[in-house]
Each structure stands twice: as structure tokens, then as C-alpha cells.
Design an enzyme around this catalytic site. Structure first.
Site, mmCIF file in Angstrom:
data_model
loop_
_atom_site.group_PDB
_atom_site.id
_atom_site.type_symbol
_atom_site.label_atom_id
_atom_site.label_comp_id
_atom_site.label_asym_id
_atom_site.label_seq_id
_atom_site.Cartn_x
_atom_site.Cartn_y
_atom_site.Cartn_z
ATOM 1 C CG HIS A 1 -2.233 0.694 0.942
ATOM 2 N ND1 HIS A 1 -2.973 1.298 1.912
ATOM 3 C CD2 HIS A 1 -2.918 0.889 -0.197
ATOM 4 C CE1 HIS A 1 -4.063 1.828 1.385
ATOM 5 N NE2 HIS A 1 -4.038 1.589 0.100
ATOM 6 C CG HIS B 1 0.222 1.060 10.121
ATOM 7 N ND1 HIS B 1 -0.475 0.819 8.953
ATOM 8 C CD2 HIS B 1 1.536 0.925 9.779
ATOM 9 C CE1 HIS B 1 0.379 0.547 7.979
ATOM 10 N NE2 HIS B 1 1.617 0.597 8.452
ATOM 11 C CE LYS C 1 -9.046 9.620 15.228
ATOM 12 N NZ LYS C 1 -7.618 9.632 15.077
ATOM 13 C CG MET D 1 -9.837 0.978 16.834
ATOM 14 S SD MET D 1 -8.527 1.989 16.136
ATOM 15 C CE MET D 1 -8.197 3.108 17.458
ATOM 16 N N GLY D 2 -11.036 0.659 12.481
ATOM 17 C CA GLY D 2 -11.498 0.056 11.228
ATOM 18 C C GLY D 2 -12.199 1.061 10.329
ATOM 19 C CG PHE D 3 -15.289 3.007 10.591
ATOM 20 C CD1 PHE D 3 -16.227 3.058 9.560
ATOM 21 C CD2 PHE D 3 -15.435 2.063 11.594
ATOM 22 C CE1 PHE D 3 -17.296 2.175 9.536
ATOM 23 C CE2 PHE D 3 -16.502 1.177 11.578
ATOM 24 C CZ PHE D 3 -17.435 1.227 10.546
ATOM 25 C CG HIS E 1 -6.962 4.930 4.526
ATOM 26 N ND1 HIS E 1 -5.998 5.513 3.775
ATOM 27 C CD2 HIS E 1 -6.555 3.663 4.792
ATOM 28 C CE1 HIS E 1 -5.031 4.635 3.564
ATOM 29 N NE2 HIS E 1 -5.341 3.504 4.183
ATOM 30 C CG ASP F 1 -6.976 -2.817 9.488
ATOM 31 O OD1 ASP F 1 -6.390 -3.820 9.077
ATOM 32 O OD2 ASP F 1 -6.421 -1.717 9.635
ATOM 33 N NE ARG G 1 1.069 -3.767 3.347
ATOM 34 C CZ ARG G 1 0.334 -2.733 3.752
ATOM 35 N NH1 ARG G 1 0.914 -1.718 4.358
ATOM 36 N NH2 ARG G 1 -0.977 -2.695 3.554
ATOM 37 N NE ARG H 1 19.298 14.892 9.735
ATOM 38 C CZ ARG H 1 18.884 15.838 10.553
ATOM 39 N NH1 ARG H 1 17.753 16.482 10.308
ATOM 40 N NH2 ARG H 1 19.588 16.140 11.622
#
Ligand code: CMC
Length: 377
Positions: free
Chosen positions: A193, A228, A261, A263-265, A267, A318, A343, A362
Site C-alpha cells: 500500500h 496502522h 476513535k 477502529m477500522g474506519f 484512512h 481492517d 505486508r 533525513r
């Protein structure tokens, strides 16, 4: 003096080129080496997609057969890796176990020793190392789940492909074709991704001319966080908390009042929906039917429609993969290690790409601490 234009979280910043994958939030598409990921998930094995990510082209039948032989050669858990896993406390997070195992595989690679000046390795060495990790991770993840359940290690089977063997080593029985297919699709969808946090971590480490294993160990650390990869595990915690579809409204009232939050929603890149979700949701639907668990689909649909209606924020990969892995029989804590197994293909493709056209990563920072001052006396 002009103020620097700081992009918090590097949001919207293009840091380099890549020919591995293309995310287009406008058209809701994700391409691996030019191929739509939905098409790959519907037609290819995970092995063929791994080959594509590393080599740039899908394998011919002969190339795939040779690649499968190579992958099967590296499936068994090495004794020292097994011993290291056994040292990890049973109540540690499985991501720590996977990170430790990968680190030891790196330390045990005879070609990876010597001077730090040779650490980076040649493209051929890095490809070999990538295949070794790809092949070894199912045994690491499967054994992790089994030992937490007090079960014995199961040896790999050479007559099964990657996904069927992964399920065999985890559960000790041959999985039904529907289950193997759903699992294979999830691996393909999770494989790559672009410059997500863990891949970028791997590229930063590679840019110092460090080695591929170090890059993967760092990437695993980045993936562990719930913003993530940890989100697939977190989705199941939420499902467990809610319990059933009719409890969604009240649960969401409270969660949003507490500014949680969900989770799973959401991006960082896709604001109108994650391109991988429809394919994974279709795979989840086949599992719901196979295992006759309509209540899972009901809870999934109820939370999605209620949250989208209230916040206009759509599910990410997710969201369907968490309940899919749960139906297959994986423990919730194993979900993010499954993401690692997938991944690792994308990470290592990026390591090879970064090493091939390297520039030390850097960036700069804007200092906002005290002005220059001196120690009294
Ligand atoms: N639940 C509730 N509110 C949310 C969510 C969510 N899942 N996602 C975004 N928001 C809100 C957020 O609170 C903020 O509201 P406000 O402007 O009022 O402060 C607004 O939407 C923008 O959110 P953000 O966090 O600034 O957006 P971002 O682009 O930095 O975050 C994200 C992206 C994935 C970190 C975030 O959507 C999130 O935390 N989601 C939940 C965790 C999750 O599912 N992560 C998996 C990501 S996809 C797979 C992967 O790449 O690993």
C-alpha cells in the site's frame, strides 16, 4: 524570516517515486505494478502476487512452479527461532514475538554478517532474504497462536500452497476451499500500500544502508500500533464490546460522546472509501455463509451504516478483515501478525527499490524550544 510549511504527519507530502503500487483516492483504486488489486485477489495466488511485487511481472506457470519450490524449502521453523519464540512470555503481544523471530532470522543469516559496510546486501541477496522471510512467517505466526493455546507445533506440508499450508500449520486440519480462498484474498489485499507508515519506516532504515532484516523488524514495530496494522485486532475488541447489531446505536452514542476513535474506519489517503474493502467484504460474506454466522454480518452492517451516516467516515480494510479472521478461527491477537505475513512482500519490495536508487532519508525540523541560553555561573 518565512515560516516553514510544516505538514504534520507528512500528510500530503510526496517524498519519492515508486513503481510498486499506485493509490488513487479519486478513482478509489489501488494498483500493484499496474494491476488492480481486486483483479489480482480474484484471480491469483498470494505466491504469484508476491512474485509480481518483487519482480515487476506476474510469473509464467514455470516461474511460479520454481518459486513455489523455493518457498516450500524455507517453510519449516528453524530450531533456534523456535527456541527464541519459546522464550517470549506467553502474555507478551504476538507482534513482539514475530519481531523477535524475524530479528533472529536476520542474525542467523550467514551472508548478513561481517562489516556494516556490506550490511545492505546485493539485489539478489535481498530477493533471497525476502523469499526466506515470506516463507518463514506462516510458521512463526501459526506456532505463536498454537503455543498460546497450549498446542504443539505443526510441521508444514509440501503438498499445500501457501494459504492452505498456513491454515494447516495453525489449525492442524485441512481448511475448506472457501476458507482458503478468503484467506488468500486477504493476504493479497494486505500485501502492499505505497508509503504507509511501516513501509516508510522500512525505507528510512534501508536508506542508511542498513540490512533488509533490520528494515523489516522496524516495519513490524510501526505496524503494531492501532492507528496502522493494530486496527484489525482493535475492530474485534469493538465487536466484542458491542455484542450485537441492536446494541450499536447506544454503543456509538457513548463512544462518540467520549470522543473515541472507531477502529477500522477512516484512512489518511482514502476519504471516500478504501478500495480494498468491497473485495474483502465479499470474502467475509462467503465466510459468514460458510460458517452460518448471520449475526456477524448484521453487526458489521449495523455499525457501518450507523457510523457512516453520523460521521461520513468509511471503513478501511481492517474492518472486514478482523471479523473474517475471527470466523476462520484465528485468535484476535494473531490478526496483526497475519498482516505482517502479508505486508512483508510489500516491505521487502520497497527495501529493494529504495536500495536500488538510494538517498539517505533525513528531513528537517523547525526548532521551537528555548532561545540560546547558558549555564549559570
Ligand atoms: N473514528 C472517529 N473519528 C474519526 C475516525 C475514526 N475511526 N477517523 C477519523 N476520525 C475523525 C477525527 O477524529 C478527526 O475529527 P476532527 O477533525 O473533528 O478532529 C477527523 O476525522 C480527521 O481524522 P484524522 O485522525 O486527523 O485523520 P488522519 O488522516 O490523520 O487519520 C486514521 C487516519 C486512519 C489514523 C484515522 O482515521 C483513525 O485513527 N482510524 C482508526 C484506526 C484505523 O482504523 N486504522 C487503520 C488504518 S487503514 C489500515 C492501515 O493502513 O494500517
Amino acid at each position: 524570516m518565512t515560516e516553514p510549511d510544516i505538514k504534520k504527519g507528512l500528510a500530503g507530502v510526496v517524498v519519492d517515486t515508486t513503481s510498486i503500487s499506485k493509490v488513487n483516492p479519486e478513482t478509489n483504486s489501488l494498483l500493484y505494478r499496474g494491476y488492480p488489486v481486486q483483479e489480482l485477489a480474484a484471480t491469483q495466488s498470494f505466491e504469484a502476487v508476491a512474485y509480481l511485487l518483487w519482480q515487476g511481472e506476474l510469473p509464467t506457470p514455470e516461474e511460479l512452479a520454481a518459486f513455489r519450490v523455493e518457498e516450500r524449502r524455507h517453510r519449516a521453523l528453524a530450531d533456534n527461532v523456535r527456541a527464541a519464540i519459546d522464550l517470549v512470555p506467553l502474555d507478551a503481544h504476538p507482534m513482539d514475538e514475530v519481531r523477535t523471530a524475524v530479528s533472529l532470522i536476520g542474525a542467523s543469516d550467514p551472508g548478513a554478517g561481517g562489516s556494516v559496510l556490506d550490511a545492505g546486501g546485493s539485489p539478489e541477496q535481498n530477493l533471497e532474504r525476502s523469499i526466506r522471510l515470506f516463507a518463514a512467517l506462516p510458521a512463526i505466526v501459526a506456532y505463536g497462536q498454537r503455543r498460546r493455546r497450549g498446542q504443539e507445533l505443526i510441521e508444514p506440508r509440501d503438498d499445500l500452497d501457501y494459504s492452505a499450508n498456513f491454515l494447516w500449520m495453525t489449525f492442524g486440519e485441512e481448511a475448506d476451499a472457501v476458507v482458503v480462498d478468503a484467506f488468500n484474498r486477504s493476504m493479497i489485499l494486505y500485501a502492499e500500500h505505497s508509503f504507509n507508515a511501516s513501509t516508510f519506516t522500512a525505507r528510512v532504515i534501508t536508506s542508511t544502508l542498513s540490512d533488509l532484516y533490520s528494515a523489516v523488524v522496524g516495519a513490524i514495530g510501526a505496524l503494531k500500533g492501532p492507528l496502522h496494522g493494530g486496527a484489525n485486532e482493535a475492530v474485534l475488541h469493538i465487536f466484542d464490546e458491542i455484542g450485537s447489531a441492536d446494541a450499536v446505536e447506544a454503543w456509538l452514542d457513548k463512544a462518540l460522546a467520549e470522543k473515541r476513535k472507531i477502529m477500522g474506519f477512516g484512512h489518511r489517503v482514502y476519504k471516500k472509501g478504501d478500495s480494498r474493502v468491497p473485495t474483502m467484504k465479499a470474502a467475509l460474506d462467503t465466510l459468514v455463509e460458510h460458517f452460518d454466522k448471520p449475526e456477524v454480518a448484521a453487526l458489521y452492517d449495523a455499525l457501518e451504516s450507523e457510523f457512516v451516516a453520523r460521521k461520513g467516515i468509511y471503513p478501511n480494510l481492517d474492518y472486514p478483515s478482523g471479523p473474517a479472521y475471527n470466523l476462520i478461527g484465528f485468535d484476535t491477537l494473531t490478526f496483526t501478525p497475519l498482516f505482517v505475513a502479508a505486508r512483508v512482500t510489500g516491505w521487502t519490495a520497497h527495501v529493494i527499490e529504495q536500495a536500488g536508487a538510494n538517498a539517505l532519508i533525513r528531513p528537517l525540523s523547525e526548532y521551537v524550544g528555548p532561545d540560546e541560553r547558558h549555564v549559570a555561573g
